[in-house]
Write an enzyme that holds these catalytic residues in place. Structure first.
Site, short mmCIF file in Angstrom:
data_model
loop_
_atom_site.label_atom_id
_atom_site.label_comp_id
_atom_site.label_asym_id
_atom_site.label_seq_id
_atom_site.Cartn_x
_atom_site.Cartn_y
_atom_site.Cartn_z
N SER A 140 0.80 -1.21 0.00
CA SER A 140 0.00 0.00 0.00
C SER A 140 0.84 1.28 0.00
O SER A 140 1.61 1.52 -0.93
CB SER A 140 -0.97 -0.03 1.19
OG SER A 140 -1.92 1.00 1.12
N ASN B 117 -7.76 9.02 6.63
CA ASN B 117 -6.70 8.87 5.63
C ASN B 117 -7.22 8.72 4.20
O ASN B 117 -6.44 8.63 3.26
CB ASN B 117 -5.79 7.68 6.00
CG ASN B 117 -6.54 6.36 6.04
OD1 ASN B 117 -7.54 6.15 5.35
ND2 ASN B 117 -6.05 5.43 6.85
#
Length: 547
Positions: free
Chosen positions: A66, A378
């Site tokens: 990620s 986020n």
């Protein structure tokens, strides 16, 4: 056990590093890529058993780290509807990853078969993919050995975004159902979401160019393919930070995590007033928007802003559709800015609940709502339509053209949203749809409410395990007495809020604080951090007092 006769032979090719303990968390396994070979091999074995436990449904395996540094990599399993692996299996992942010998790997497999009542005659099926990291080919080869060891019927989707793999898994497992989710190919993904987008924006004023920071990750080529498939001036994009071939660029000074953490524009972009900008992370499951105003001041539109925008639009559509018993709700974590929570409750008048940090916890809470929107701050999140909500949409009979239009838009929105997991590209199209339909600029979107100043600090401690929380991680139950101290500090500051939660990966705790002014916020954050350091075994340098 004869079913595992090939496992020891294959396992010997992928020995476990002796000095590393692996732990499967919300993001799966994640650490230095070159140390993960044995873990990824064993993840392949476990994916096979998970498929057999699900009567041969396809299980996904994604090799990615990620938003982490390029040297890192990871692996995670995807359940049949594209959701995160069932939590009860996370322990199996950790156990098999830490098996000290090939024979112990087989023993753990046999134990899982017995505990779960798995029929080993079922043909296991696994779909897998990876991102652009240099350790990807090595780990993919290890995964393929794990799948071969148990004679898995495997499908390699190549280099795609993490949300795309989740989508493919859901499509494969619903292909023969009354409501197939879509075509399990890149072209099918682009067609499903692109066509839904065009249905929603057709006839509206054209937007200006959207500048996309792709973090030098897999999202760069994939979003270009999406734009090509859409083929419309409604999706006019310019992609920045798209170098997936050069080493050392992935997530460096760019990407959603960098922009969110540093509150600044990424390298490779020059922001101008009235410009429209967003950033993906390295595997394109997070997105944040941002802009600069006429004074050159940077403004971030993070997951909180996205969730309130989406919730507002859904609320208004549901009202226009005349479905009085269809409720839109929002799921947040303790990290959500207090202003966003107040806006949802007091202005939108929508129910909101808090969940523990981690997408799997938010997803679970959203499943309980008729229409549940969840985004972590986020930028990772999505919207879920409960089966009851789908039934209500099917049952409603429009009485007016406006009502019919609202119902049609709700159906199109459902087609636009990747319900299996947070997806930067799908979420981007969702945000673009709402902004185009409302005729809003990013500055107009941002004006809905003003974030409270916030601060996040890390305090290194001797033992993070002594920190226990309750109320979705907003309150401490241990160490004894520390929450009383936190509460007394919070009470000193207007609109003050602070919480302490242990890190999931290191002996440290996170201290979050917010207050009405930047000065008050910083004083509160450092006061709480200092109290944690003094009363709960702080290590190293004490958090500096606010000056």
């Amino acid at each position: 056990m004869s079913a595992f006769s090939q496992v020891i032979e294959y396992s010997a090719k992928h020995p476990k590093p002796a000095d590393i303990t692996f732990e499967y968390g919300t993001a799966g396994f994640r650490t230095i890529g070159e140390t993960l070979e044995s873990t990824v091999f064993r993840a392949g074995l476990l994916a096979a058993l998970r498929s057999q436990s699900k009567q041969g449904q396809v299980i996904g395996v994604m090799v990615t780290a990620s938003h982490n540094h390029e040297r890192d990599n990871g692996v995670k399993l995807v359940d049949p509807m594209g959701e995160m692996l069932q939590q009860s299996w996370e322990g199996y992942c950790t156990d098999i990853a830490n098996a000290s010998s090939d024979a112990q790997v087989v023993d753990i497999l046999a134990s899982i078969v017995k505990l779960e009542g798995i029929d080993l005659s079922v043909q296991p099926k696994v779909a897998y993919a990876r991102d652009t990291r240099p350790s990807g080919p090595l780990l993919q080869a290890a995964l393929e050995d794990g799948l071969s060891a148990l004679n898995v019927e495997a499908t390699n989707f190549g280099i795609v975004t993490t949300p795309q793999l989740h989508y493919f898994v859901r499509c494969l497992n619903t292909a023969n159902s009354p409501s197939p989710y879509g075509e399990p190919t890149e072209a099918g993904y682009n067609a499903k979401y692109g066509q839904a987008f065009l249905r929603l924006v057709d006839g509206k004023p054209l937007p200006s160019t959207l500048h996309i920071d792709a973090a030098n990750g897999v999202g760069a080529p994939q979003v270009r393919k999406l734009a090509s498939a859409i083929g419309s001036p409604y999706f006019n994009i310019e992609v920045h930070n798209s170098d997936i071939d050069s080493l050392g660029k992935l997530n460096i000074d760019c990407g959603a995590d960098y922009v969110k953490s540093n509150q600044r524009s990424p390298a490779g972009t020059t922001l101008v007033p009235a410009g429209r900008y967003c950033s993906f992370d390295g595997d394109a499951d997070r997105i944040v928007y941002y802009y600069v105003d006429d004074h050159g001041v940077f403004h971030l539109l993070d997951g909180d802003k996205i969730s309130t925008l989406v919730a507002t639009y859904l609320r208004d559509l549901v009202a226009a559709a005349g479905i009085s018993d269809l409720q839109v709700g929002v799921v947040q974590t303790a990290y959500a800015n207090g202003s966003s929570t107040s806006y949802i409750k007091d202005t939108l008048r929508l129910p909101t609940v808090f969940a523990k940090t981690g997408v799997k916890h938010l997803h679970h809470e959203a499943e309980k709502m008729s229409i549940g929107a969840y985004f972590e701050a986020n930028g990772h999140g999505t919207v879920l339509f409960n089966p009851c909500a789908v039934e209500k949409l099917q049952a409603v009979r429009p009485a007016t053209p406006a009502q019919a239009d609202a119902i049609a838009r709700l159906w199109a929105l459902r087609d636009l949203i990747n319900e299996s997991v947070g997806d930067a590209m799908s979420d981007m199209l969702l945000v673009e749809t709402i902004l185009i339909c409302k005729g809003w600029t990013l500055e107009q979107w941002d004006a809905a409410y003003t974030d409270l100043p916030s601060r996040l600090l890390k305090v290194v401690v001797n033992d993070r395990n002594i920190f226990k929380t309750t109320d979705a991680e907003q309150k401490l139950t241990s160490p004894p007495g520390l929450q009383i101290v936190v509460d007394s500090l919070v009470a000193k500051f207007p609109r003050g809020r602070s919480f302490v939660r242990p890190s999931g990966t290191e002996d440290a705790v996170r201290v979050y604080a917010e207050a009405a002014t930047r000065s008050d916020c910083d004083q509160l954050a450092y006061a709480v951090a200092g109290a944690v350091f003094d009363q709960a075994g702080g290590r190293g340098e004490r958090p500096a007092e606010f000056l």
